[in-house]
Design an enzyme around this catalytic site. Structure first.
Site, PDB file in Angstrom:
ATOM      1  N   ARG A 243       2.088  -5.052   5.884  1.00 43.18           N
ATOM      2  CA  ARG A 243       1.469  -3.800   5.077  1.00 43.18           C
ATOM      3  C   ARG A 243       2.110  -2.704   5.163  1.00 43.18           C
ATOM      4  NH1 ARG A 243      -4.915  -2.681   4.181  1.00 43.18           N
ATOM      5  NH2 ARG A 243      -4.696  -1.023   2.955  1.00 43.18           N
TER       6      ARG A 243
ATOM      7  N   LEU B  26      10.931 -20.837  -5.563  1.00 41.57           N
ATOM      8  CA  LEU B  26       9.910 -19.708  -5.221  1.00 41.57           C
ATOM      9  C   LEU B  26       8.568 -20.018  -5.753  1.00 41.57           C
ATOM     10  CD1 LEU B  26       9.313 -17.455  -3.135  1.00 41.57           C
ATOM     11  CD2 LEU B  26      10.407 -15.881  -5.110  1.00 41.57           C
TER      12      LEU B  26
ATOM     13  N   ASP C 140       0.876  -1.270   0.087  1.00 38.48           N
ATOM     14  CA  ASP C 140      -0.035   0.085  -0.100  1.00 38.48           C
ATOM     15  C   ASP C 140       0.930   1.314  -0.127  1.00 38.48           C
ATOM     16  OD1 ASP C 140      -2.398   1.320   0.092  1.00 38.48           O
ATOM     17  OD2 ASP C 140      -2.800   1.201   2.157  1.00 38.48           O
TER      18      ASP C 140
ATOM     19  N   ARG D 202      -5.278  -2.052   8.531  1.00 38.19           N
ATOM     20  CA  ARG D 202      -6.455  -3.095   8.363  1.00 38.19           C
ATOM     21  C   ARG D 202      -6.197  -3.985   7.297  1.00 38.19           C
ATOM     22  NH1 ARG D 202      -8.488   2.294   6.099  1.00 38.19           N
ATOM     23  NH2 ARG D 202      -7.608   2.628   4.269  1.00 38.19           N
TER      24      ARG D 202
ATOM     25  N   TRP E 135     -11.738  -1.898  -8.616  1.00 41.44           N
ATOM     26  CA  TRP E 135     -12.187  -1.611  -9.670  1.00 41.44           C
ATOM     27  C   TRP E 135     -12.970  -0.407  -9.721  1.00 41.44           C
ATOM     28  CZ3 TRP E 135     -11.017  -4.264 -14.040  1.00 41.44           C
ATOM     29  CH2 TRP E 135     -10.629  -5.755 -14.074  1.00 41.44           C
TER      30      TRP E 135
ATOM     31  N   HIS F  60       2.954   3.767  -8.981  1.00 41.54           N
ATOM     32  CA  HIS F  60       3.017   2.250  -9.224  1.00 41.54           C
ATOM     33  C   HIS F  60       4.116   1.947  -9.790  1.00 41.54           C
ATOM     34  CE1 HIS F  60      -1.162   2.205  -7.674  1.00 41.54           C
ATOM     35  NE2 HIS F  60      -1.680   2.960  -8.751  1.00 41.54           N
TER      36      HIS F  60
ATOM     37  N   ARG G 192       0.024   9.590  -9.526  1.00 37.18           N
ATOM     38  CA  ARG G 192      -0.428   8.375  -8.636  1.00 37.18           C
ATOM     39  C   ARG G 192       0.392   7.375  -9.568  1.00 37.18           C
ATOM     40  NH1 ARG G 192      -3.722   7.298  -4.948  1.00 37.18           N
ATOM     41  NH2 ARG G 192      -4.021   5.430  -5.740  1.00 37.18           N
TER      42      ARG G 192
ATOM     43  N   SER H 224      -8.060  -5.250   4.561  1.00 35.61           N
ATOM     44  CA  SER H 224      -8.434  -5.078   3.358  1.00 35.61           C
ATOM     45  C   SER H 224      -9.198  -6.340   2.627  1.00 35.61           C
ATOM     46  CB  SER H 224      -7.834  -4.147   2.490  1.00 35.61           C
ATOM     47  OG  SER H 224      -7.347  -2.848   3.147  1.00 35.61           O
TER      48      SER H 224
ATOM     49  N   GLU I   4     -12.080  -4.570  -4.975  1.00 35.11           N
ATOM     50  CA  GLU I   4     -12.666  -3.282  -4.680  1.00 35.11           C
ATOM     51  C   GLU I   4     -11.907  -2.228  -5.504  1.00 35.11           C
ATOM     52  OE1 GLU I   4     -11.873  -5.378  -2.101  1.00 35.11           O
ATOM     53  OE2 GLU I   4     -13.976  -6.084  -1.645  1.00 35.11           O
TER      54      GLU I   4
END
Ligand code: FPP
Length: 224
Positions: free
Chosen positions: A172, A122, A12, A178, A61, A29, A25, A180, A59
């Site tokens: 996280r 792995l 996140d 949280r 989407w 990524h 943004r 999620s 979520e």
């Protein structure tokens, strides 16, 4: 010292990092993908058998189309450029979630899973269009259609993580505490590390610190 077989990560903070440092943004990524590559290398170095990455939730989407398009494009290019290398390095790729993407991406994901299916150094589980509640509902539907008794052992067989040990560590990043809708069943006894850093800023040193702390944690699994 605790054995370490499986690390799961909620990556996140890409968006916030991108806006802060690159005014975009999507740039976050892109930078997040560099952290993914670093983590894969570190996971191998530490002889960890499974790495599960939450890359896109059911979520997600709800995000702007442009961002979704960018993310899937990043994933497509990653697979096109890296799948042979992952295969040469004996890495298996498995997708968790349902493959409801463009036909090009669906085919690429199928190809990547098939190509690497026999590999054993792995296993990378990429959670894409994944939601834990839906996974559980589907597992309960399947178990109730079967003649099997509803118990822990049988339910595990109908989860997408069948044959994968539960995560020992969940990380996280992004300063949010949280889950999620990620691996709700599988995380029942996992050691959880919530990190303040945003995913693109997460380093090898952070990962090593978490592994060290985990290895020295007393895991009781309900006992004393
Ligand atoms: C969460 O950050 C991150 C995602 C929804 C996508 C994760 C994708 C990557 C790390 C790059 C692509 C990965 C692969 C394997 C190709 P956020 O955007 O929710 O950040 P925010 O909380 O700051 O908005």
């Amino acid at each position: 010292m605790n054995p370490l077989k499986h690390v799961a990560i909620i990556m996140d903070g890409n968006g916030r990092w991108g806006l802060k440092y690159k005014n975009s943004r999507n740039a976050g990524h892109k930078a997040g993908l560099d952290t993914v590559e670093m983590i894969i290398k570190e996971t191998i170095k530490n002889k960890i058998d499974y790495l599960t990455l939450f890359a896109f939730s059911t979520e997600n989407w709800k995000r702007p189309k442009k961002e979704i398009y960018y993310l899937f494009n990043l994933l497509e290019n990653f697979l096109i450029n890296k799948i042979e290398e992952l295969d040469r390095n004996n890495i298996k790729l498995k997708i968790l979630g349902s493959k409801k993407f463009s036909s090009k991406l669906n085919e690429l994901l199928d190809y990547s899973e098939k190509k690497t299916s026999k590999n054993s150094k792995l296993q990378i589980n990429l959670a894409l269009n994944y939601g834990s509640k839906l996974e559980l509902i589907n597992a309960f539907k399947k178990i109730s259609k079967s003649k099997n008794k509803i118990n822990e052992k049988n339910l595990q067989k109908y989860l997408q993580t069948k044959n994968i040990p539960d995560p020992d560590i969940l990380i996280r990043t992004g300063n949010t505490k949280r889950l999620s809708n990620f691996l709700l069943w599988q995380l029942a006894y996992t050691e959880i590390f919530f990190e303040k850093k945003l995913w693109p800023a997460f380093t090898e040193k952070d990962f090593k610190r978490i592994i060290k702390e985990y290895k020295n944690t007393k895991r009781n699994f309900g006992k004393i």
